[in-house]
Motif scaffolding. Structure first.
Motif, short mmCIF file in Angstrom:
data_model
loop_
_atom_site.label_atom_id
_atom_site.label_comp_id
_atom_site.label_asym_id
_atom_site.label_seq_id
_atom_site.Cartn_x
_atom_site.Cartn_y
_atom_site.Cartn_z
N LYS A 1 38.20 8.67 50.87
CA LYS A 1 39.21 7.63 50.69
C LYS A 1 40.41 8.19 49.93
O LYS A 1 40.28 9.11 49.11
CB LYS A 1 38.62 6.44 49.93
CG LYS A 1 37.55 5.71 50.73
CD LYS A 1 37.08 4.46 50.01
CE LYS A 1 36.05 3.69 50.85
NZ LYS A 1 35.59 2.46 50.16
N ASN B 1 33.15 9.26 48.94
CA ASN B 1 33.63 8.72 50.21
C ASN B 1 35.01 9.29 50.49
O ASN B 1 35.77 9.59 49.58
CB ASN B 1 33.71 7.19 50.15
CG ASN B 1 32.34 6.56 49.98
OD1 ASN B 1 31.44 6.76 50.79
ND2 ASN B 1 32.18 5.80 48.90
N ASP C 1 33.98 6.66 42.46
CA ASP C 1 33.81 7.61 43.57
C ASP C 1 33.49 9.00 43.05
O ASP C 1 32.61 9.69 43.57
CB ASP C 1 35.08 7.63 44.42
CG ASP C 1 34.89 8.42 45.70
OD1 ASP C 1 34.21 7.92 46.62
OD2 ASP C 1 35.41 9.56 45.79
#
Length: 250
Positions: free
Chosen positions: A118, A116, A131
């Motif tokens: 982020k 993602n 992640d």
């Protein structure tokens, strides 16, 4: 008595010369080592590569979007650019298996841009780890294995990220020259930013849909690189062929 003072003065002068010589010798070796340490790092911790010793690494980030990656691949093929490193987010790769397959088929290197999009510097350790592992699993399902390079999704990272990445078997890669193509400043500005490229640079460009002018600017970017006789290599080749610079990251 006079003889004593003459000898003492000579001794002091000799000692002073030795101290000065030792200082400049130490300074010389220190600067020499600094020059040969082309990466963000802790003094003794894991490193993040941001610049090499020779050649040039052209890199593209793709975090999202459906429209811009393919035209950029078309330009690279037309310009016969054989060595590029693409940093792909796992979520984008899952949604675009055909483009991932094309990147692999055309011989380009793939690095991970997390899963993602982020900011790792704002995430807890466990969330960073998850992640990265989610991205790793996504690429394995696409039969893209043995990825060793990781770029923090937003470019922001700290020492925690470096340590987590190292434990998971990844080298964090940053960049030394940002074309700022994602800001869409105009093709001429993108080309001008890229024209500052020099030996050892890792050049950052984007192929997400936010980079609306990159494909148009890319032919001139490539032409300028070739005009400078800079050999384009993948990031892995750059790492293998020379040392990398180090700046402390806390």
């Amino acid at each position: 008595m006079n003889f004593f003072y003459v000898m003492n003065a000579r001794s002091i002068k000799t000692a002073f010369v030795i101290v000065v010589a030792a200082f400049f010798t130490a300074w010389f070796f220190f600067m020499e080592n600094m020059v040969q340490l082309p990466a963000f790092s802790a003094k003794d911790g894991p490193k993040a590569i941001y610049q090499g010793e020779k050649d040039l690494a052209l890199t593209f980030n793709i975090g999202w979007g459906d429209e811009k990656a393919e035209p950029i691949l078309d330009v690279l093929a037309k310009e016969k650019v054989g060595a590029v490193t693409f940093f792909l987010s796992g979520s984008w790769a899952e949604s675009h298996p055909d483009l991932v397959s094309r990147i692999v088929k055309e011989g380009y290197e793939i690095g991970m841009l997390g899963y993602n999009y982020k900011d790792y510097s704002e995430l807890e350790d466990d969330k960073i780890r998850r992640d990265i592992m989610m991205a790793q699993e996504a690429f394995k399902k696409l039969n893209v294995k043995n990825i060793k390079l990781l770029r923090a999704p937003t470019g922001q990272f700290d020492q925690r990220t470096l340590k987590i990445a190292e434990r998971l078997g990844f080298t964090v890669v940053s960049w030394s020259l940002d074309t700022k193509d994602w800001t869409n400043p105009g093709t001429a500005v993108i080309v001008e930013n890229a024209s500052k490229a020099k030996k050892g640079d890792i050049l950052l460009m984007h192929a997400s849909d936010s980079a609306k002018q990159t494909a148009e600017a890319l032919p001139l970017v490539v032409k300028n690189i070739k005009t400078k006789n800079l050999k384009m290599v993948t990031v892995s080749e750059m790492i293998a062929n020379g040392s990398s610079k180090t700046v402390e990251v806390k």
